[in-house]
Write a protein that holds these residues in place. Structure first.
Motif, PDB file in Angstrom:
ATOM      1  N   UNK A   1     -32.467  53.683 -22.676  1.00  0.00           N
ATOM      2  CA  UNK A   1     -31.536  52.583 -22.874  1.00  0.00           C
ATOM      3  C   UNK A   1     -30.130  53.085 -23.172  1.00  0.00           C
ATOM      4  N   UNK A   2     -29.148  52.319 -22.705  1.00  0.00           N
ATOM      5  CA  UNK A   2     -27.744  52.602 -23.025  1.00  0.00           C
ATOM      6  C   UNK A   2     -27.303  51.561 -24.041  1.00  0.00           C
ATOM      7  N   UNK A   3     -27.008  51.953 -25.269  1.00  0.00           N
ATOM      8  CA  UNK A   3     -26.583  50.956 -26.263  1.00  0.00           C
ATOM      9  C   UNK A   3     -25.150  50.507 -25.994  1.00  0.00           C
ATOM     10  N   UNK A   4     -24.720  49.479 -26.687  1.00  0.00           N
ATOM     11  CA  UNK A   4     -23.325  49.041 -26.625  1.00  0.00           C
ATOM     12  C   UNK A   4     -22.756  49.240 -28.024  1.00  0.00           C
ATOM     13  N   UNK A   5     -21.758  50.084 -28.118  1.00  0.00           N
ATOM     14  CA  UNK A   5     -21.222  50.391 -29.451  1.00  0.00           C
ATOM     15  C   UNK A   5     -20.089  49.447 -29.826  1.00  0.00           C
ATOM     16  N   UNK A   6     -19.967  49.207 -31.116  1.00  0.00           N
ATOM     17  CA  UNK A   6     -18.852  48.426 -31.653  1.00  0.00           C
ATOM     18  C   UNK A   6     -18.342  49.163 -32.893  1.00  0.00           C
ATOM     19  N   UNK A   7     -17.320  48.600 -33.523  1.00  0.00           N
ATOM     20  CA  UNK A   7     -16.772  49.252 -34.717  1.00  0.00           C
ATOM     21  C   UNK A   7     -17.832  49.357 -35.822  1.00  0.00           C
ATOM     22  N   UNK A   8     -18.834  48.469 -35.802  1.00  0.00           N
ATOM     23  CA  UNK A   8     -19.885  48.565 -36.828  1.00  0.00           C
ATOM     24  C   UNK A   8     -20.636  49.887 -36.710  1.00  0.00           C
ATOM     25  N   UNK A   9     -20.853  50.341 -35.486  1.00  0.00           N
ATOM     26  CA  UNK A   9     -21.580  51.600 -35.293  1.00  0.00           C
ATOM     27  C   UNK A   9     -20.620  52.794 -35.367  1.00  0.00           C
ATOM     28  N   UNK A  10     -19.426  52.630 -34.785  1.00  0.00           N
ATOM     29  CA  UNK A  10     -18.508  53.770 -34.696  1.00  0.00           C
ATOM     30  C   UNK A  10     -17.951  54.181 -36.054  1.00  0.00           C
TER      31      UNK A  10
ATOM     32  N   UNK B   1     -24.442  56.744 -37.982  1.00  0.00           N
ATOM     33  CA  UNK B   1     -24.772  56.403 -36.590  1.00  0.00           C
ATOM     34  C   UNK B   1     -23.862  57.126 -35.600  1.00  0.00           C
TER      35      UNK B   1
ATOM     36  N   UNK C   1     -24.064  59.875 -31.455  1.00  0.00           N
ATOM     37  CA  UNK C   1     -23.531  59.693 -30.108  1.00  0.00           C
ATOM     38  C   UNK C   1     -22.382  60.664 -29.813  1.00  0.00           C
TER      39      UNK C   1
ATOM     40  N   UNK D   1     -30.480  47.019 -30.638  1.00  0.00           N
ATOM     41  CA  UNK D   1     -29.687  46.739 -29.439  1.00  0.00           C
ATOM     42  C   UNK D   1     -30.472  45.882 -28.433  1.00  0.00           C
TER      43      UNK D   1
ATOM     44  N   UNK E   1     -16.029  50.290 -22.666  1.00  0.00           N
ATOM     45  CA  UNK E   1     -16.579  51.631 -22.888  1.00  0.00           C
ATOM     46  C   UNK E   1     -17.291  52.125 -21.636  1.00  0.00           C
TER      47      UNK E   1
ATOM     48  N   UNK F   1     -24.474  59.094 -23.797  1.00  0.00           N
ATOM     49  CA  UNK F   1     -23.311  59.374 -24.648  1.00  0.00           C
ATOM     50  C   UNK F   1     -22.093  58.590 -24.160  1.00  0.00           C
TER      51      UNK F   1
ATOM     52  N   UNK G   1     -13.869  54.798 -25.507  1.00  0.00           N
ATOM     53  CA  UNK G   1     -14.117  53.601 -26.302  1.00  0.00           C
ATOM     54  C   UNK G   1     -12.804  53.044 -26.835  1.00  0.00           C
TER      55      UNK G   1
ATOM     56  N   UNK H   1     -11.422  49.223 -28.971  1.00  0.00           N
ATOM     57  CA  UNK H   1     -11.827  47.907 -29.491  1.00  0.00           C
ATOM     58  C   UNK H   1     -10.627  47.173 -30.042  1.00  0.00           C
TER      59      UNK H   1
ATOM     60  N   UNK I   1     -35.068  44.016 -20.558  1.00  0.00           N
ATOM     61  CA  UNK I   1     -35.036  45.438 -20.939  1.00  0.00           C
ATOM     62  C   UNK I   1     -36.316  46.153 -20.492  1.00  0.00           C
TER      63      UNK I   1
ATOM     64  N   UNK J   1     -31.049  52.135 -18.422  1.00  0.00           N
ATOM     65  CA  UNK J   1     -30.890  50.682 -18.427  1.00  0.00           C
ATOM     66  C   UNK J   1     -30.005  50.243 -19.576  1.00  0.00           C
TER      67      UNK J   1
ATOM     68  N   UNK K   1     -29.013  48.296 -22.980  1.00  0.00           N
ATOM     69  CA  UNK K   1     -29.628  47.842 -24.215  1.00  0.00           C
ATOM     70  C   UNK K   1     -30.622  48.827 -24.785  1.00  0.00           C
TER      71      UNK K   1
END
Lengths: 196, 290
Positions: free
Chosen positions: A49-58, A63, A67, B26, B103, B109, B113, B115, B226, B240, B242
């Motif tokens: 899986x490819x997660x989606x990062x946000x400021x909460x994770x970064x 966490x 990455x 996720x 992103x 990886x 990025x 935001x 997923x 994939x 998520x």
């Protein structure tokens, strides 16, 4: 005997902890190939899986390093910079704060480029009489490239000029620190809306 | 002493499993354009959060809607992805603000990025778009704060200019079978850091399309859950979007190029038809994104 029992319990708990951690980590990284083959036919291809990062994770030091993220640049309004302002006859000076946060003792600084006509964010506003570029209205009081040390906060003044007269039909537009780039993730928490 | 050690070990075990759990979440559910794989230079979707009670979202969670597309070298041959995935997404937070987080990813990886806050949940529409023009990728948001700005077609346009990776020159659109796996190269859908179960949230994805060089075009749409939503391949693996299935999310309203995802408690199945039409995309704005 009591010491031996205590030691045995300790070893058992260490093994239990490691097994629990490895199992959880494995679930987070890879799913069984069967998940893929159920859709596409027989396959031994593994699925990730490819997660989606946000400021909460970064911004989370637990966490982000997983990455490969060793730090981030945080941009915020200074206390005296309003989130809404009315642009009168004259240009406005807005101050923003740039802070570099490092998660690694080996990453001690980062270079940041501030160039409204360069890479990074640009903003355009469409209005009745056309489209104007907010970047063209902005200049900075600092040199194009600055170095920010880990934990350091640098105030940057931004001069905001009025849109050209031929775009008089605009009602409002967003403004802020445009054209900022760095080799680390950028989290821009600024929020400024300009009214006529 | 032994008791103290036991307590430490139990705490450590809980802490380590908690960290792993954070990355294991996720949840994601989405859709894809179901047609023969082709190249495209731009992808787009109109998204909105306006029917969601943002105040019921816990402050530790975010509700995202994301478009994702596979990068490729167009002489590699044209159907071979590079392994890079470009994503453009918006997040609704518990205070009602909407943040933009473009992103790109390769083999697990992040490559880049950014935001920024770009509005709030009351905005009538946001268009998420990604363009590729080697050596640059631009991630765009067209933000319409009000019905008036939408009617007059006066968005604020946010653009984040970044680079292509792995020599990418184009995007892949559509579906193809490779080594027994169906790859769905352009996906749209909803994602969170953890499942949001506190409110019956609702997210719209509309005007889903890609630019084929002359027009915005779309194929029929289907769901991709997923595990069945591989978007690209790299290093011998399928990748994939998520981290787990978004249980409890259904596609409650559909039309050509449109789906509304809703947390109802019922999970939509994989490969369910969202719309069967295909063709040139006609929008109700005069396409400032053209």
């Amino acid at each position: 005997m009591r010491k031996i029992l205590g030691f045995t319990t300790l070893v058992a708990l260490i093994i239990f902890s490691l097994v629990l951690f490895v199992e959880s980590s494995t679930i987070s990284d890879t799913d069984a190939a069967a998940d893929v083959s159920s859709d596409g036919g027989p396959s031994s291809t593994s699925f990730h899986g490819i997660p989606f990062l946000t400021s909460m994770e970064i911004t989370d030091p637990q966490i982000a390093p997983k990455y490969g993220i060793n730090g981030y640049l945080h941009i915020s309004n200074s206390p005296e910079t309003p989130s809404e302002l009315t642009l009168g006859e004259y240009e406005q000076c807005l101050v923003f704060l740039l802070r570099f946060v490092s998660f690694s003792p080996e990453v001690t600084e980062t270079q940041v480029t501030l160039d409204p006509s360069g890479p990074g964010l640009s903003i355009e506003q469409v209005c009745k009489t056309g489209t104007f570029k907010v970047n063209d209205l902005i200049s900075y009081n600092v040199s194009k490239t600055i170095t920010i040390k880990a934990g350091e906060t640098i105030p940057v003044a931004l001069i905001l000029h009025k849109p050209p007269a031929n775009f008089a039909g605009w009602v409002s537009f967003p403004a802020g620190p445009v054209g900022i780039s760095a080799n680390v993730p950028i989290i821009d928490d600024t929020e400024v809306t300009v009214y006529g | 002493m032994a008791k103290a050690l036991i307590m430490i070990m139990l705490a450590t075990s809980f802490f380590l499993s908690s960290i792993a759990q954070v990355t294991a979440d996720q949840p994601y559910v989405g859709g894809y354009l179901d047609g023969t794989v082709v190249n495209g230079s731009r992808v787009i979707a109109d998204v909105y959060f306006r029917d969601t009670d943002y105040s019921s979202i816990p402050s530790s969670k975010w509700l995202g809607t994301v478009i994702s597309v596979a990068g490729a070298l167009n002489n590699n041959p044209i159907t071979n992805p590079s392994g890079v995935v470009y994503q453009n997404g918006l997040l609704l937070l518990s205070n009602g603000s909407v943040r933009w987080a473009p992103q790109a990813w390769l083999i697990g990886y992040p490559l880049c990025y950014y935001e920024k806050s770009v509005g709030n949940c009351y905005y009538v529409a946001y268009y998420e778009r990604i363009d590729i023009s080697s050596p640059s990728v631009t991630y765009k948001i067209f933000a319409y704060p009000s019905g008036q700005s939408h009617d007059n077609d006066n968005p604020a346009i946010y653009t984040w200019l970044n680079q292509t990776y792995a020599g990418d020159t184009t995007f892949l659109i559509g579906k193809q079978l490779h080594d027994g796996v169906y790859y769905k190269h352009f996906q749209f859908g909803v994602e969170s850091n953890q499942r949001i179960t506190e409110t019956q949230w609702s997210v719209g994805n509309n005007m889903v399309a890609y630019y084929n060089g002359t027009a915005w075009y779309y194929y029929s749409g289907k769901t991709a859950t997923y595990g069945n939503n591989a978007i690209t391949w790299a290093s011998g693996s399928a990748w994939g979007i998520g981290g787990e299935a978004y249980a409890g999310v259904d596609a409650v309203e559909t039309d050509a190029q449109y789906v509304r995802w809703n947390y109802t408690g019922t999970s939509v199945s994989n490969d369910v038809s969202l719309w069967t039409q295909s063709g040139i995309s006609y929008d109700w704005v005069s396409k400032p994104y053209q």
